[in-house]
Design an enzyme around this catalytic site. Sequence first.
Site, PDB file in Angstrom:
ATOM      1  N   ARG A   1     -65.805  52.153  88.911  1.00  0.00           N
ATOM      2  CA  ARG A   1     -65.385  50.760  89.046  1.00  0.00           C
ATOM      3  C   ARG A   1     -64.707  50.225  87.784  1.00  0.00           C
ATOM      4  NH1 ARG A   1     -69.908  52.162  91.313  1.00  0.00           N
ATOM      5  NH2 ARG A   1     -70.183  51.795  93.546  1.00  0.00           N
TER       6      ARG A   1
ATOM      7  N   TYR B   1     -65.957  44.298 104.006  1.00  0.00           N
ATOM      8  CA  TYR B   1     -65.252  43.939 102.776  1.00  0.00           C
ATOM      9  C   TYR B   1     -64.567  42.595 102.985  1.00  0.00           C
ATOM     10  CZ  TYR B   1     -65.595  48.881 101.300  1.00  0.00           C
ATOM     11  OH  TYR B   1     -66.029  50.139 100.937  1.00  0.00           O
TER      12      TYR B   1
ATOM     13  N   SER C   1     -62.363  53.959  82.975  1.00  0.00           N
ATOM     14  CA  SER C   1     -60.904  54.001  83.128  1.00  0.00           C
ATOM     15  C   SER C   1     -60.179  54.040  81.792  1.00  0.00           C
ATOM     16  CB  SER C   1     -60.423  52.769  83.904  1.00  0.00           C
ATOM     17  OG  SER C   1     -60.641  51.589  83.130  1.00  0.00           O
TER      18      SER C   1
ATOM     19  N   LEU D   1     -63.711  56.302  88.869  1.00  0.00           N
ATOM     20  CA  LEU D   1     -63.596  55.656  87.560  1.00  0.00           C
ATOM     21  C   LEU D   1     -64.767  54.715  87.321  1.00  0.00           C
ATOM     22  CD1 LEU D   1     -59.758  54.909  87.421  1.00  0.00           C
ATOM     23  CD2 LEU D   1     -61.007  56.833  86.436  1.00  0.00           C
TER      24      LEU D   1
END
Length: 339
Positions: free
Chosen positions: A216, A62, A220, A214
Amino acid sequence: MTAMISTRTLGTGPAAVASGALGLGLMGMSGMYGPAEESESIETIRAAVESGVNLLDTGDFYGMGHNEMLLGRALKQLGLDRDAVRISVKFGAQRGPDGSWLGYDARPAAVKTALAYTLTRLGVDHIDVYRPARLDPRVPIEETVGAIGELVQAGYVRQVGLSEVGAETIRRAHAAHPITDLQIEYSLISRGLEEAILPTTRELGIGITAYGVLSRGLISGHWTPERSTHAADFRTHAPRFQGENLTRNLELVEALRTVAEARGASVAQIAIAWVLAQGTDIVPLIGARRPDRLAEALGALEVELTAEDLAQIEKAVPKGAASGERYATAQMSSLDSER
């Protein structure tokens, strides 16, 4: 300090790990969703830990190591007791200097080298759960898991985890070394694990850490058709965020919003509560990058879904209703869990 959240257990026997009912996924704090502000990220980590979120998930790829260094700085800056948190790390994804994805390397020597760099970046002496990010098709899973097992014996790793692998691979890995948990995408619109993978983990006593709960941000309740994304944002190229796929998926979100409003909850809280309701062996990972989004997610723990609620949610977002794959074609091909 806010009230402490409830706990769950990942895995069984000697492989068990006690975790808060929600974990914090740190990926979005290192550019995968566009720029993030470091002080805000560290404040989110602080708020999470103070709320009882002790499972912190990262990956050595990451931000090409940035995410681990960020977590290392947070641990030091916040004065967090190392034993107060559970650090979960994925390794093996290979990246170029331009950020490109070059495949996976899970050879035993690569496993140990990756861990050496991870420990240094984090500034810790052990990792709680260490896992290959994907199955390396060139390396038998027994060899990869065996190498992590040697690191367990040496005290550098506490438990062995897996990520995005299928039922057969899970069985082979678990026969080589006890597996604590499988990290895999699981949400109202990503339910592929329910057919064979989840029954297998439950048979073997392996927990689930569910990421993408969610999808991404797609489900949401905050995503809009007009929203633009940064060029470096993963979602710029994700099929479910494109064209007609996005239109149809947001129609599902609006149907879910009706259920959420009837319960006095947000769409995100209902979506997270649904994952929580699928079993106490599942710990959803929340990808919040800001304290306010974290606070909203924590509110899902106060939403107790009834059988009627679950039926209404299922009606609003039926299984298989999502439009588009969860990754682009090249990335889908690397998922042993989808074969």
